[in-house]
Design a protein around this motif. Structure first.
Motif, PDB file in Angstrom:
ATOM      1  N   ASN A   1       2.643  62.492  -2.873  1.00 44.14           N
ATOM      2  CA  ASN A   1       3.629  63.301  -3.581  1.00 44.14           C
ATOM      3  C   ASN A   1       3.273  64.774  -3.703  1.00 44.14           C
TER       4      ASN A   1
ATOM      5  N   ASP B   1      11.883  63.577  -5.644  1.00 44.15           N
ATOM      6  CA  ASP B   1      11.044  64.755  -5.883  1.00 44.15           C
ATOM      7  C   ASP B   1      11.838  66.047  -6.024  1.00 44.15           C
ATOM      8  N   TYR B   2      13.161  65.990  -5.931  1.00 48.88           N
ATOM      9  CA  TYR B   2      13.989  67.202  -6.019  1.00 48.88           C
ATOM     10  C   TYR B   2      13.718  67.921  -7.343  1.00 48.88           C
ATOM     11  N   PHE B   3      13.599  69.267  -7.307  1.00 44.72           N
ATOM     12  CA  PHE B   3      13.121  70.032  -8.459  1.00 44.72           C
ATOM     13  C   PHE B   3      13.918  69.784  -9.737  1.00 44.72           C
TER      14      PHE B   3
ATOM     15  N   SER C   1       4.210  67.718  -6.535  1.00 43.15           N
ATOM     16  CA  SER C   1       5.565  67.612  -7.093  1.00 43.15           C
ATOM     17  C   SER C   1       5.552  67.254  -8.577  1.00 43.15           C
TER      18      SER C   1
ATOM     19  N   LYS D   1       1.998  71.563  -2.018  1.00 43.58           N
ATOM     20  CA  LYS D   1       3.381  71.991  -2.188  1.00 43.58           C
ATOM     21  C   LYS D   1       3.874  71.590  -3.580  1.00 43.58           C
TER      22      LYS D   1
ATOM     23  N   GLN E   1       6.360  69.851 -11.298  1.00 46.19           N
ATOM     24  CA  GLN E   1       7.744  70.117 -11.689  1.00 46.19           C
ATOM     25  C   GLN E   1       8.081  69.365 -12.983  1.00 46.19           C
TER      26      GLN E   1
ATOM     27  N   PHE F   1      10.239  71.380  -4.672  1.00 53.19           N
ATOM     28  CA  PHE F   1      10.993  70.643  -3.659  1.00 53.19           C
ATOM     29  C   PHE F   1      12.490  70.869  -3.885  1.00 53.19           C
TER      30      PHE F   1
ATOM     31  N   GLN G   1      13.249  66.408 -11.252  1.00 55.27           N
ATOM     32  CA  GLN G   1      11.911  66.310 -11.828  1.00 55.27           C
ATOM     33  C   GLN G   1      11.791  67.130 -13.117  1.00 55.27           C
TER      34      GLN G   1
END
Length: 490
Positions: A69, A232-234, A72, A221, A75, A224, A237
């Motif tokens: 992950n 995992d989209y910001f 991530s 990273k 976030q 996302f 999250q």
């Protein structure tokens, strides 16, 4: 690390905790057990809460989860700040104004007895599973590091772990834990800092080389934005983090019980604000440690632990490296860190479960005299430890993924009704038909479990992450609205 060294460290550590317990538990009545007579310094509570919030899940699972992950999870951590602000500015004034021992007493005053009992039962389920997941990691480390080589069953390791916690919490309760958590948090933060430093030293790189290697590793990273259907989209999250902090701290008797030991509301609010800021920094350090672990393994050519399907068992990576590949000092730091992180969470959870069951379910504060309450508290304390051990043993047989993922998945289903209950109570003045509240609070998570299972087929490939908690809370809110009626203004 040799088994005698590991055992020696653990026993010295627990003798220290027992010493603190013997000093803080003198002349403790049940109110001292529950809320420490509201005499705890706010800065001690804030510092100790770091360890309780992070636990062994953070210490092992968050660094391990970096493999799949990346960063991530940070976030989610940024979203925590929003949740903690709501706790400090909305929930803490409510709890102090009502002078609560159990925060679920609010539900009785707002809705009725059935709602009160429902909230308490959902907390008991949530915290029991959550605490068992956290303590499972410490028991797993002890098992891998010591007892497995001696052919001791994992079940016996679990019983020993809980017995040690029970010994130093059964007399002083939360009054003892405010102080032991301070010591345990200090050990945990020292351990993660030393681990990062010692790994960097062993790699022999400059900070510039280390930074460049981490940047190219693919592990670091943070944000996302590419795929809105991904867990995992910001935005998913971030807002999940806000609501997770709100329910897993603000609507959780375990975490709020520590805050309620502060002398005043202002002290409790200072505690929450400072604690939330430090928590962001500490969580980033754990993610950095995770990236370092995998870079170290790649550099040294170390094979990572995998299951039968060839998938990396991320929760085993840090323990495996610490016990088998790091130097003695790094191994000692890891051992102290995991024991401190896990037990600072599990001991307070055991006390909070005892408090909630005694006060909310058995109604001991109103039914029994002090002497009878003391006897009841001790029996409940033993019973909760036994149930927690059983949950840990069951989880050992079914666990096939990172514990942090399991923990937050369960939280999404079990804390959702609490989120809906408090949101409806604070945002609406409408009374509800109290007897129907348990049904609403059961149906909402059941529907969410089905929705989570079939969302990809029903919602154009959309996969739920931690935001299932928000959906669960909304469904509970709508259900409560459906069984509510206009307030009588006569």
């Amino acid at each position: 690390m040799s088994a005698p060294l590991v055992i020696s460290i653990i026993f010295i550590y627990f003798f220290g905790l027992l010493g603190i317990a013997s000093l803080t538990a003198k002349q403790t009545d049940t109110r001292g057990f529950f809320v420490a007579n509201r005499q705890s310094p706010w800065y001690l509570v804030a510092f100790g809460m770091i360890g309780s919030s992070l636990s062994g899940v953070t210490f092992i699972s968050i660094p391990g989860a970096v493999y799949y992950n990346q960063f991530s999870y940070f976030q989610v951590v940024l979203g925590y700040l929003v949740g903690y602000a709501v706790i400090a500015l909305v929930l803490m004034p409510l709890y102090y104004r009502l002078n609560l021992i159990s925060i679920y007493g609010y539900l009785e005053q707002r809705f009725g007895t059935a709602s009160y009992r429902t909230g308490a039962w959902f907390f008991l389920l949530s915290r029991l599973i959550g605490a068992a997941f956290r303590l499972f990691l410490a028991a797993m480390v002890l098992h891998i590091g010591i007892f497995k080589a001696w052919h001791v069953p994992f079940e016996l390791t679990v019983v020993l772990s809980l017995f040690l916690i029970w010994i130093y919490t059964f007399r002083g309760g939360i009054k003892t834990i405010v102080w032991t958590d301070t010591l345990q948090t200090a050990f945990m933060l020292l351990a993660v800092g030393m681990s990062i430093y010692l790994i960097w030293q062993e790699l022999g790189w400059s900070w510039a080389q280390l930074s460049d290697t981490l940047g190219r590793s693919g592990y670091t990273k943070v944000f996302f934005w590419d795929d809105w259907t991904s867990p995992d989209y910001f935005l998913k999250q971030f807002w999940s983090g806000a609501f997770l902090a709100l329910v897993m701290t603000g609507l959780d008797q375990d975490m709020m019980q520590k805050n309620l030991t502060c002398r005043t509301l202002q002290d409790a609010q200072k505690n929450v604000f400072w604690f939330s800021l430090v928590l962001v920094v500490v969580n980033f350090a754990f993610l950095l440690l995770g990236a370092l672990l995998y870079v170290y393994a790649q550099t040294k050519g170390i094979t990572l632990p995998t299951n039968e399907a060839g998938k990396v068992i991320t929760d085993n990576v840090y323990p495996m490296l610490a016990f088998n590949h790091f130097g003695v000092l790094a191994g000692v730091c890891f051992l102290l860190g995991i024991v401190s992180a896990t037990y600072s969470s599990a001991d307070s959870a055991l006390t909070a479960l005892t408090t909630s069951f005694t006060v909310d379910i058995l109604d001991a504060e109103r039914r029994l005299e002090e002497a009878d309450r003391k006897r009841l508290v001790r029996r409940v304390h033993i019973g909760m430890a036994a149930v927690m051990a059983l949950v840990m043993i069951v989880f050992n047989y079914i666990n096939d993924q990172s514990v942090i993922q399991s923990l937050f998945k369960v939280a999404g289903f079990t804390y959702g009704p609490l989120l809906g209950l408090y949101a409806f109570g604070l945002m609406s003045k409408r009374p509800v038909h109290d007897r129907w509240v348990p049904l609403v609070c059961v149906l909402a998570p059941v529907f969410c479990i089905l929705l989570n299972q079939y969302s990809a087929q029903l919602l154009w490939g959309y996969k739920f992450g931690f935001e299932i908690l928000i959906v669960n809370g909304m469904l509970t809110f709508l259900g409560l609205w459906a069984i509510s009626y206009p307030q009588n203004t006569d």
